[in-house]
Write an enzyme that holds these catalytic residues in place. Structure first.
Site, PDB file in Angstrom:
ATOM      1  N   PHE A  72     -21.302 -38.342 -58.491  1.00  0.00           N
ATOM      2  CA  PHE A  72     -22.626 -39.283 -59.042  1.00  0.00           C
ATOM      3  C   PHE A  72     -21.919 -40.582 -60.074  1.00  0.00           C
ATOM      4  O   PHE A  72     -22.658 -41.104 -60.679  1.00  0.00           O
ATOM      5  CB  PHE A  72     -23.313 -38.355 -60.142  1.00  0.00           C
ATOM      6  CG  PHE A  72     -22.443 -37.582 -61.121  1.00  0.00           C
ATOM      7  CD1 PHE A  72     -22.190 -38.247 -62.301  1.00  0.00           C
ATOM      8  CD2 PHE A  72     -22.103 -36.256 -60.984  1.00  0.00           C
ATOM      9  CE1 PHE A  72     -21.591 -37.412 -63.350  1.00  0.00           C
ATOM     10  CE2 PHE A  72     -21.348 -35.732 -61.853  1.00  0.00           C
ATOM     11  CZ  PHE A  72     -21.238 -36.090 -62.989  1.00  0.00           C
TER      12      PHE A  72
ATOM     13  N   ARG B 210     -26.323 -32.470 -79.610  1.00  0.00           N
ATOM     14  CA  ARG B 210     -26.272 -31.909 -78.270  1.00  0.00           C
ATOM     15  C   ARG B 210     -27.775 -30.929 -78.099  1.00  0.00           C
ATOM     16  O   ARG B 210     -27.998 -30.966 -76.946  1.00  0.00           O
ATOM     17  CB  ARG B 210     -24.977 -31.027 -77.904  1.00  0.00           C
ATOM     18  CG  ARG B 210     -23.694 -32.031 -77.803  1.00  0.00           C
ATOM     19  CD  ARG B 210     -23.938 -32.733 -76.543  1.00  0.00           C
ATOM     20  NE  ARG B 210     -23.927 -32.256 -75.244  1.00  0.00           N
ATOM     21  CZ  ARG B 210     -23.870 -32.982 -73.997  1.00  0.00           C
ATOM     22  NH1 ARG B 210     -23.263 -34.031 -73.891  1.00  0.00           N
ATOM     23  NH2 ARG B 210     -24.012 -32.192 -72.696  1.00  0.00           N
TER      24      ARG B 210
ATOM     25  N   THR C 157     -28.684 -31.732 -69.607  1.00  0.00           N
ATOM     26  CA  THR C 157     -28.356 -33.032 -68.642  1.00  0.00           C
ATOM     27  C   THR C 157     -29.745 -33.346 -67.794  1.00  0.00           C
ATOM     28  O   THR C 157     -30.049 -34.539 -67.693  1.00  0.00           O
ATOM     29  CB  THR C 157     -27.301 -32.857 -67.820  1.00  0.00           C
ATOM     30  OG1 THR C 157     -26.109 -32.243 -68.726  1.00  0.00           O
ATOM     31  CG2 THR C 157     -26.907 -34.063 -67.201  1.00  0.00           C
TER      32      THR C 157
ATOM     33  N   ARG D 273     -34.264 -35.336 -74.003  1.00  0.00           N
ATOM     34  CA  ARG D 273     -34.465 -35.363 -72.604  1.00  0.00           C
ATOM     35  C   ARG D 273     -35.791 -34.984 -72.065  1.00  0.00           C
ATOM     36  O   ARG D 273     -36.254 -35.357 -71.182  1.00  0.00           O
ATOM     37  CB  ARG D 273     -33.278 -34.898 -71.930  1.00  0.00           C
ATOM     38  CG  ARG D 273     -31.893 -35.776 -72.298  1.00  0.00           C
ATOM     39  CD  ARG D 273     -30.811 -35.139 -71.828  1.00  0.00           C
ATOM     40  NE  ARG D 273     -29.598 -36.032 -71.701  1.00  0.00           N
ATOM     41  CZ  ARG D 273     -28.369 -35.852 -71.560  1.00  0.00           C
ATOM     42  NH1 ARG D 273     -28.075 -34.291 -71.740  1.00  0.00           N
ATOM     43  NH2 ARG D 273     -27.497 -36.728 -71.385  1.00  0.00           N
TER      44      ARG D 273
ATOM     45  N   HIS E 153     -26.910 -40.359 -74.081  1.00  0.00           N
ATOM     46  CA  HIS E 153     -25.784 -39.809 -74.068  1.00  0.00           C
ATOM     47  C   HIS E 153     -25.352 -39.051 -75.313  1.00  0.00           C
ATOM     48  O   HIS E 153     -25.846 -39.853 -76.513  1.00  0.00           O
ATOM     49  CB  HIS E 153     -24.636 -40.765 -73.693  1.00  0.00           C
ATOM     50  CG  HIS E 153     -23.164 -40.353 -73.820  1.00  0.00           C
ATOM     51  ND1 HIS E 153     -22.427 -39.730 -72.995  1.00  0.00           N
ATOM     52  CD2 HIS E 153     -22.480 -40.570 -75.042  1.00  0.00           C
ATOM     53  CE1 HIS E 153     -21.282 -39.374 -73.704  1.00  0.00           C
ATOM     54  NE2 HIS E 153     -21.214 -39.738 -74.705  1.00  0.00           N
TER      55      HIS E 153
ATOM     56  N   GLU F 272     -15.080 -41.862 -78.335  1.00  0.00           N
ATOM     57  CA  GLU F 272     -16.287 -42.641 -78.006  1.00  0.00           C
ATOM     58  C   GLU F 272     -16.898 -43.558 -79.146  1.00  0.00           C
ATOM     59  O   GLU F 272     -17.299 -44.640 -78.797  1.00  0.00           O
ATOM     60  CB  GLU F 272     -17.458 -41.901 -77.624  1.00  0.00           C
ATOM     61  CG  GLU F 272     -16.796 -41.062 -76.027  1.00  0.00           C
ATOM     62  CD  GLU F 272     -17.958 -40.135 -75.832  1.00  0.00           C
ATOM     63  OE1 GLU F 272     -17.638 -39.490 -74.666  1.00  0.00           O
ATOM     64  OE2 GLU F 272     -18.949 -40.007 -76.315  1.00  0.00           O
TER      65      GLU F 272
HETATM   66  P1  ADP Z   1     -24.130 -34.880 -70.268  1.00  0.00           P
HETATM   67  O1  ADP Z   1     -24.702 -36.391 -70.240  1.00  0.00           O
HETATM   68  O2  ADP Z   1     -25.213 -33.845 -70.400  1.00  0.00           O
HETATM   69  O3  ADP Z   1     -22.760 -34.617 -71.214  1.00  0.00           O
HETATM   70  P2  ADP Z   1     -22.387 -34.751 -68.060  1.00  0.00           P
HETATM   71  O4  ADP Z   1     -21.321 -35.111 -69.054  1.00  0.00           O
HETATM   72  O5  ADP Z   1     -22.110 -33.729 -67.137  1.00  0.00           O
HETATM   73  O6  ADP Z   1     -23.735 -34.484 -68.690  1.00  0.00           O
HETATM   74  O7  ADP Z   1     -22.639 -36.014 -67.117  1.00  0.00           O
HETATM   75  C1  ADP Z   1     -22.819 -37.353 -67.613  1.00  0.00           C
HETATM   76  C2  ADP Z   1     -23.863 -38.093 -66.772  1.00  0.00           C
HETATM   77  O8  ADP Z   1     -23.604 -38.398 -65.606  1.00  0.00           O
HETATM   78  C3  ADP Z   1     -25.107 -37.491 -67.202  1.00  0.00           C
HETATM   79  O9  ADP Z   1     -25.743 -37.787 -68.602  1.00  0.00           O
HETATM   80  C4  ADP Z   1     -25.912 -38.144 -66.108  1.00  0.00           C
HETATM   81  O10 ADP Z   1     -26.347 -39.239 -66.411  1.00  0.00           O
HETATM   82  C5  ADP Z   1     -25.071 -38.252 -64.940  1.00  0.00           C
HETATM   83  N1  ADP Z   1     -25.060 -37.104 -64.180  1.00  0.00           N
HETATM   84  C6  ADP Z   1     -24.710 -35.823 -64.336  1.00  0.00           C
HETATM   85  N2  ADP Z   1     -24.610 -35.041 -63.333  1.00  0.00           N
HETATM   86  C7  ADP Z   1     -25.500 -35.769 -62.335  1.00  0.00           C
HETATM   87  C8  ADP Z   1     -25.868 -35.568 -61.134  1.00  0.00           C
HETATM   88  N3  ADP Z   1     -25.763 -34.373 -60.629  1.00  0.00           N
HETATM   89  N4  ADP Z   1     -26.679 -36.358 -60.437  1.00  0.00           N
HETATM   90  C9  ADP Z   1     -26.747 -37.667 -60.914  1.00  0.00           C
HETATM   91  N5  ADP Z   1     -26.330 -38.068 -62.218  1.00  0.00           N
HETATM   92  C10 ADP Z   1     -25.803 -37.052 -63.002  1.00  0.00           C
HETATM   93 MG    MG Z   2     -20.966 -35.117 -71.063  1.00  0.00          MG
END
Ligand code: ADP
Ligand code: MG
Length: 139
Positions: A59, A87, A93, A104, A117, A128
């Site tokens: 992704f 969080r 997510t 979300r 985020h 960050e």
């Molecule tokens: P989070 O934002 O909950 O910490 P991650 O760090 O795993 O999640 O992923 C970063 C961002 O990447 C997510 O918030 C989302 O926007 C995108 N993302 C993650 N997994 C997917 C997926 N399977 N398909 C599309 N976008 C994704």
């Molecule tokens: Mg993350």
């Protein structure tokens, strides 16, 4: 002791559909205090660097395109145990899996376009936050 601030971004999907104010109000109602904020459109290079940890994931390209597609709102909030608290407040997510009442669940469209985020560790909150703000802004 856990850091008392964390870093977040209202992502382009939520910012451009006019949800920034609602999301900030939602977080303030839970005791988060806004310490710094800005509105900007990330360059593709900035989005690639910010999400470098995900480079190579399927992704990643979609994520970089989305995050640099339109303005977003990076911000810093203060609260005890801020990273964990935020969080919890943003939810899973994938909004389909996010708990009721989380940002979300309330405001995200999909797993990719998921409104917000939030840093996932104290170390990443510091890193960050520094990516977008001068040290003085977050104190
Ligand atoms: P989070 O934002 O909950 O910490 P991650 O760090 O795993 O999640 O992923 C970063 C961002 O990447 C997510 O918030 C989302 O926007 C995108 N993302 C993650 N997994 C997917 C997926 N399977 N398909 C599309 N976008 C994704
Ligand atoms: Mg993350």
């Amino acid at each position: 002791m856990a850091l008392n601030y964390t870093f977040s971004i209202i992502k382009p999907d939520a910012f451009n559909s006019g949800k920034a104010g609602k999301i900030v109000a939602h977080l303030e109602a839970q005791g988060f205090v806004l310490k710094a904020a800005r509105v900007m459109q990330l360059s593709k290079k900035q989005a690639e660097e910010f999400y470098a940890v995900h480079r190579g994931r399927p992704f990643y390209g979609e994520l970089v395109e989305f995050m640099s597609s339109a303005p977003c709102m990076p911000f810093i909030v203060q609260k005890d145990n801020a990273v964990h608290a935020l969080r919890d407040a943003i939810g899973a997510t994938d909004p389909a899996e996010a708990a009721a009442g989380t940002v979300r669940k309330l405001y995200a469209e999909s797993k990719g376009r998921n409104a917000i985020h939030a840093s996932d560790s104290d170390e990443n909150a510091v890193r960050e936050g520094r990516f977008f703000f001068a040290e003085a802004d977050s104190l």
